[in-house]
Design a protein around this motif. Structure first.
Motif, PDB file in Angstrom:
ATOM      1  N   HIS A 106      -7.722 -49.718  23.181  1.00  0.00           N
ATOM      2  CA  HIS A 106      -9.134 -49.877  23.552  1.00  0.00           C
ATOM      3  C   HIS A 106      -9.292 -50.938  24.634  1.00  0.00           C
ATOM      4  O   HIS A 106      -8.793 -52.053  24.514  1.00  0.00           O
ATOM      5  CB  HIS A 106      -9.962 -50.268  22.332  1.00  0.00           C
ATOM      6  CG  HIS A 106     -11.421 -50.420  22.642  1.00  0.00           C
ATOM      7  ND1 HIS A 106     -12.228 -49.336  22.918  1.00  0.00           N
ATOM      8  CD2 HIS A 106     -12.210 -51.535  22.740  1.00  0.00           C
ATOM      9  CE1 HIS A 106     -13.456 -49.771  23.159  1.00  0.00           C
ATOM     10  NE2 HIS A 106     -13.477 -51.105  23.057  1.00  0.00           N
ATOM     11  N   ASP A 107      -9.986 -50.568  25.692  1.00  0.00           N
ATOM     12  CA  ASP A 107     -10.301 -51.494  26.792  1.00  0.00           C
ATOM     13  C   ASP A 107     -11.724 -51.199  27.247  1.00  0.00           C
ATOM     14  O   ASP A 107     -12.004 -50.134  27.810  1.00  0.00           O
ATOM     15  CB  ASP A 107      -9.317 -51.286  27.940  1.00  0.00           C
ATOM     16  CG  ASP A 107      -9.520 -52.294  29.075  1.00  0.00           C
ATOM     17  OD1 ASP A 107     -10.577 -52.964  29.096  1.00  0.00           O
ATOM     18  OD2 ASP A 107      -8.635 -52.398  29.940  1.00  0.00           O
ATOM     19  N   PRO A 108     -12.658 -52.111  27.021  1.00  0.00           N
ATOM     20  CA  PRO A 108     -14.063 -51.854  27.365  1.00  0.00           C
ATOM     21  C   PRO A 108     -14.305 -51.666  28.855  1.00  0.00           C
ATOM     22  O   PRO A 108     -15.368 -51.163  29.254  1.00  0.00           O
ATOM     23  CB  PRO A 108     -14.780 -53.111  26.837  1.00  0.00           C
ATOM     24  CG  PRO A 108     -13.725 -54.142  26.703  1.00  0.00           C
ATOM     25  CD  PRO A 108     -12.468 -53.411  26.386  1.00  0.00           C
ATOM     26  N   SER A 109     -13.338 -52.048  29.683  1.00  0.00           N
ATOM     27  CA  SER A 109     -13.530 -51.889  31.128  1.00  0.00           C
ATOM     28  C   SER A 109     -13.274 -50.461  31.597  1.00  0.00           C
ATOM     29  O   SER A 109     -13.552 -50.128  32.763  1.00  0.00           O
ATOM     30  CB  SER A 109     -12.618 -52.851  31.889  1.00  0.00           C
ATOM     31  OG  SER A 109     -11.259 -52.502  31.712  1.00  0.00           O
ATOM     32  N   LEU A 110     -12.743 -49.613  30.724  1.00  0.00           N
ATOM     33  CA  LEU A 110     -12.470 -48.222  31.095  1.00  0.00           C
ATOM     34  C   LEU A 110     -13.766 -47.439  31.254  1.00  0.00           C
ATOM     35  O   LEU A 110     -14.780 -47.739  30.611  1.00  0.00           O
ATOM     36  CB  LEU A 110     -11.587 -47.549  30.042  1.00  0.00           C
ATOM     37  CG  LEU A 110     -10.186 -48.132  29.812  1.00  0.00           C
ATOM     38  CD1 LEU A 110      -9.463 -47.335  28.724  1.00  0.00           C
ATOM     39  CD2 LEU A 110      -9.371 -48.144  31.102  1.00  0.00           C
ATOM     40  N   SER A 111     -13.720 -46.409  32.086  1.00  0.00           N
ATOM     41  CA  SER A 111     -14.870 -45.518  32.248  1.00  0.00           C
ATOM     42  C   SER A 111     -15.031 -44.649  31.019  1.00  0.00           C
ATOM     43  O   SER A 111     -14.122 -44.537  30.186  1.00  0.00           O
ATOM     44  CB  SER A 111     -14.681 -44.644  33.488  1.00  0.00           C
ATOM     45  OG  SER A 111     -13.609 -43.714  33.272  1.00  0.00           O
ATOM     46  N   SER A 112     -16.163 -44.020  30.902  1.00  0.00           N
ATOM     47  CA  SER A 112     -16.401 -43.162  29.736  1.00  0.00           C
ATOM     48  C   SER A 112     -15.412 -41.992  29.700  1.00  0.00           C
ATOM     49  O   SER A 112     -14.948 -41.586  28.631  1.00  0.00           O
ATOM     50  CB  SER A 112     -17.838 -42.640  29.763  1.00  0.00           C
ATOM     51  OG  SER A 112     -18.095 -41.913  30.961  1.00  0.00           O
ATOM     52  N   THR A 113     -15.080 -41.462  30.872  1.00  0.00           N
ATOM     53  CA  THR A 113     -14.108 -40.356  30.925  1.00  0.00           C
ATOM     54  C   THR A 113     -12.736 -40.823  30.447  1.00  0.00           C
ATOM     55  O   THR A 113     -12.064 -40.133  29.671  1.00  0.00           O
ATOM     56  CB  THR A 113     -13.992 -39.810  32.358  1.00  0.00           C
ATOM     57  OG1 THR A 113     -15.270 -39.314  32.783  1.00  0.00           O
ATOM     58  CG2 THR A 113     -12.975 -38.679  32.428  1.00  0.00           C
ATOM     59  N   GLU A 114     -12.322 -42.009  30.906  1.00  0.00           N
ATOM     60  CA  GLU A 114     -11.024 -42.538  30.500  1.00  0.00           C
ATOM     61  C   GLU A 114     -10.995 -42.862  29.000  1.00  0.00           C
ATOM     62  O   GLU A 114     -10.017 -42.563  28.309  1.00  0.00           O
ATOM     63  CB  GLU A 114     -10.709 -43.788  31.317  1.00  0.00           C
ATOM     64  CG  GLU A 114     -10.443 -43.486  32.788  1.00  0.00           C
ATOM     65  CD  GLU A 114     -10.394 -44.739  33.651  1.00  0.00           C
ATOM     66  OE1 GLU A 114      -9.825 -44.675  34.755  1.00  0.00           O
ATOM     67  OE2 GLU A 114     -10.943 -45.781  33.208  1.00  0.00           O
ATOM     68  N   LEU A 115     -12.091 -43.469  28.499  1.00  0.00           N
ATOM     69  CA  LEU A 115     -12.159 -43.787  27.067  1.00  0.00           C
ATOM     70  C   LEU A 115     -12.095 -42.523  26.220  1.00  0.00           C
ATOM     71  O   LEU A 115     -11.410 -42.476  25.190  1.00  0.00           O
ATOM     72  CB  LEU A 115     -13.448 -44.551  26.765  1.00  0.00           C
ATOM     73  CG  LEU A 115     -13.477 -46.031  27.150  1.00  0.00           C
ATOM     74  CD1 LEU A 115     -14.877 -46.592  26.971  1.00  0.00           C
ATOM     75  CD2 LEU A 115     -12.479 -46.819  26.304  1.00  0.00           C
ATOM     76  N   GLU A 116     -12.789 -41.477  26.648  1.00  0.00           N
ATOM     77  CA  GLU A 116     -12.785 -40.215  25.901  1.00  0.00           C
ATOM     78  C   GLU A 116     -11.404 -39.582  25.901  1.00  0.00           C
ATOM     79  O   GLU A 116     -10.940 -39.068  24.878  1.00  0.00           O
ATOM     80  CB  GLU A 116     -13.802 -39.258  26.514  1.00  0.00           C
ATOM     81  CG  GLU A 116     -13.901 -37.923  25.788  1.00  0.00           C
ATOM     82  CD  GLU A 116     -14.893 -36.971  26.438  1.00  0.00           C
ATOM     83  OE1 GLU A 116     -14.996 -35.819  25.965  1.00  0.00           O
ATOM     84  OE2 GLU A 116     -15.553 -37.375  27.423  1.00  0.00           O
ATOM     85  N   PHE A 117     -10.723 -39.648  27.051  1.00  0.00           N
ATOM     86  CA  PHE A 117      -9.404 -39.041  27.156  1.00  0.00           C
ATOM     87  C   PHE A 117      -8.384 -39.810  26.308  1.00  0.00           C
ATOM     88  O   PHE A 117      -7.569 -39.217  25.587  1.00  0.00           O
ATOM     89  CB  PHE A 117      -8.965 -39.021  28.624  1.00  0.00           C
ATOM     90  CG  PHE A 117      -7.747 -38.179  28.878  1.00  0.00           C
ATOM     91  CD1 PHE A 117      -7.749 -36.814  28.591  1.00  0.00           C
ATOM     92  CD2 PHE A 117      -6.587 -38.738  29.413  1.00  0.00           C
ATOM     93  CE1 PHE A 117      -6.637 -36.032  28.833  1.00  0.00           C
ATOM     94  CE2 PHE A 117      -5.471 -37.961  29.656  1.00  0.00           C
ATOM     95  CZ  PHE A 117      -5.491 -36.605  29.366  1.00  0.00           C
ATOM     96  N   VAL A 118      -8.423 -41.129  26.371  1.00  0.00           N
ATOM     97  CA  VAL A 118      -7.529 -41.946  25.551  1.00  0.00           C
ATOM     98  C   VAL A 118      -7.772 -41.681  24.070  1.00  0.00           C
ATOM     99  O   VAL A 118      -6.847 -41.553  23.269  1.00  0.00           O
ATOM    100  CB  VAL A 118      -7.710 -43.446  25.872  1.00  0.00           C
ATOM    101  CG1 VAL A 118      -7.026 -44.311  24.820  1.00  0.00           C
ATOM    102  CG2 VAL A 118      -7.158 -43.757  27.257  1.00  0.00           C
ATOM    103  N   GLY A 119      -9.062 -41.573  23.699  1.00  0.00           N
ATOM    104  CA  GLY A 119      -9.400 -41.301  22.304  1.00  0.00           C
ATOM    105  C   GLY A 119      -8.878 -39.957  21.832  1.00  0.00           C
ATOM    106  O   GLY A 119      -8.482 -39.802  20.672  1.00  0.00           O
ATOM    107  N   ALA A 120      -8.866 -38.969  22.745  1.00  0.00           N
ATOM    108  CA  ALA A 120      -8.381 -37.641  22.370  1.00  0.00           C
ATOM    109  C   ALA A 120      -6.876 -37.647  22.110  1.00  0.00           C
ATOM    110  O   ALA A 120      -6.382 -36.890  21.257  1.00  0.00           O
ATOM    111  CB  ALA A 120      -8.732 -36.641  23.473  1.00  0.00           C
TER     112      ALA A 120
END
Length: 367
Positions: free
Chosen positions: A223-237
């Motif tokens: 988890h890194d709050p500086s990531l974009s929403s697209t990047e956060l969603e992809f990492v979460g997947a």
């Protein structure tokens, strides 16, 4: 065939034994036998291991220089000491558990140092090396073989790949410091940007390489709050592949040769075999027993009643630990009937442990 030379009395170490009189109440004396008694006991054990039938004084007289009356006297003395038993349906004698123990501790010929098996572990991944070891031990001894792998938390993440296989399908590959490989496919509802997959691989390697597989911080490091929403969603997947690593961080157990115990009337009591099979299914209990080998300097031998677990009271266990010079990581073992080739079992288990230790040292770069 007779047990080949070699075994417990090797210069490299001694077989560990428990105090006999605490386990064998019928053993009337723990004093050393006379040279003649030891020869008679050794002949009885070897002949019984070879043929499986009670050994009579008449057959022994053809192997030694004493007359039948002298041999009968020594057989009676060994029976009185609790080292031999006299089945009611036969004129011959068979070894008791205490007799096997005396044989293992004092009568096995010295090890000549020649290797008893070759595992060919060079350039193998850890999982394959464990399987090869287990299969080879089982084949060499014609017994049940069990190998415990190093706990996953002793490994760390070495490299991660995120590979597009199809526009909507990705494969995440995780390579560990011990050569283990974990692969998992992910299917998305729409095509995945190849650039996003490349970025994810770089991000995962930056964040996770070097972390132990059993570390509960894996998820937190993603988890890194500086990531974009697209990047956060992809990492979460893709994150579940790392959760699976944590959930699977229990000690692996490799078993081979169970069928070898089911033939040849090796168990006179079916309930004994059922108890052993139940234990094999209860991996936690079996692992706890095999961990007993981790504290031993050489080969651990438990014969019948010496085993603490009731499920193992009708069998013999031969085990040894392997690992790094200052850290024991796992064990190799064989389990079989009391009438087993102890010399071969001890030598092969010792050799397998030594070869696995060399393999592990190379994998961990700690030779």
């Amino acid at each position: 065939m007779r047990p080949p030379p070699g075994g417990a009395c090797a210069a490299g170490g001694a077989v560990h034994a428990r105090p006999r009189n605490t386990r064998y109440p019928d053993l009337k004396s723990t004093a050393m036998l006379t040279e003649r008694q030891e020869l008679v006991l050794r002949k009885v054990v070897e002949d019984y291991l070879e043929g499986g039938a009670p050994v009579a004084s008449k057959s022994l007289s053809a192997e030694v220089q004493w007359g039948p009356s002298t041999i009968r006297h020594e057989l009676a003395s060994l029976e009185e000491l609790g080292l031999l038993a006299h089945p009611h349906t036969s004129a011959g004698r068979v070894p008791t558990e205490a007799g096997y123990r005396y044989f293992v501790d004092r009568l096995l010929p010295a090890d000549d140092g020649a290797p008893s098996l070759s595992l060919s572990l060079v350039r193998r991944e850890l999982d394959e090396a464990m399987r090869v070891t287990t299969e080879t031990l089982s084949q060499v001894n014609d017994l049940l073989a069990i190998v415990t792998a190093p706990p996953l938390e002793t490994s760390s993440i070495k490299h991660i790949e995120v590979l597009p296989l199809q526009p909507q399908v990705l494969m995440v590959v995780i390579i560990t410091s011990t050569g283990g490989v974990t692969k998992r496919l992910f299917t998305f509802n729409r095509p995945v940007d190849p650039g996003l997959a490349d970025w994810a691989a770089s991000y995962f390697n930056e964040r996770l390489v070097g972390l132990g597989l059993g570390a509960r911080m894996l998820q937190g490091r993603l988890h890194d709050p500086s990531l974009s929403s697209t990047e956060l969603e992809f990492v979460g997947a893709l994150a579940p592949v790392f959760t699976a690593l944590e959930d699977g961080s229990q000690e692996a157990l490799y078993v081979e040769g169970l069928a070898r115990l089911l033939y040849g009337e090796r168990f006179s009591d079916v309930s004994d075999l059922n108890a052993l099979m139940d234990m094999l299914e209860r991996r936690v209990a079996l692992l706890e027993i095999l961990r007993g080998a981790l504290g031993e300097r050489d080969v651990l031998v438990r014969i019948g009643a010496e085993n603490d677990s009731p499920a193992l009271r009708s069998v013999a266990l031969v085990a040894a630990s392997y690992g790094l010079p200052q850290r024991r990581l796992g064990s190799v073992s064989v389990i079989g009937p009391l009438r087993m080739d102890y010399g071969r079992a001890i030598r092969s288990v010792r050799d397998a442990a030594a070869q696995l230790s060399s393999f592990i040292a190379e994998v961990y770069d700690e030779r």
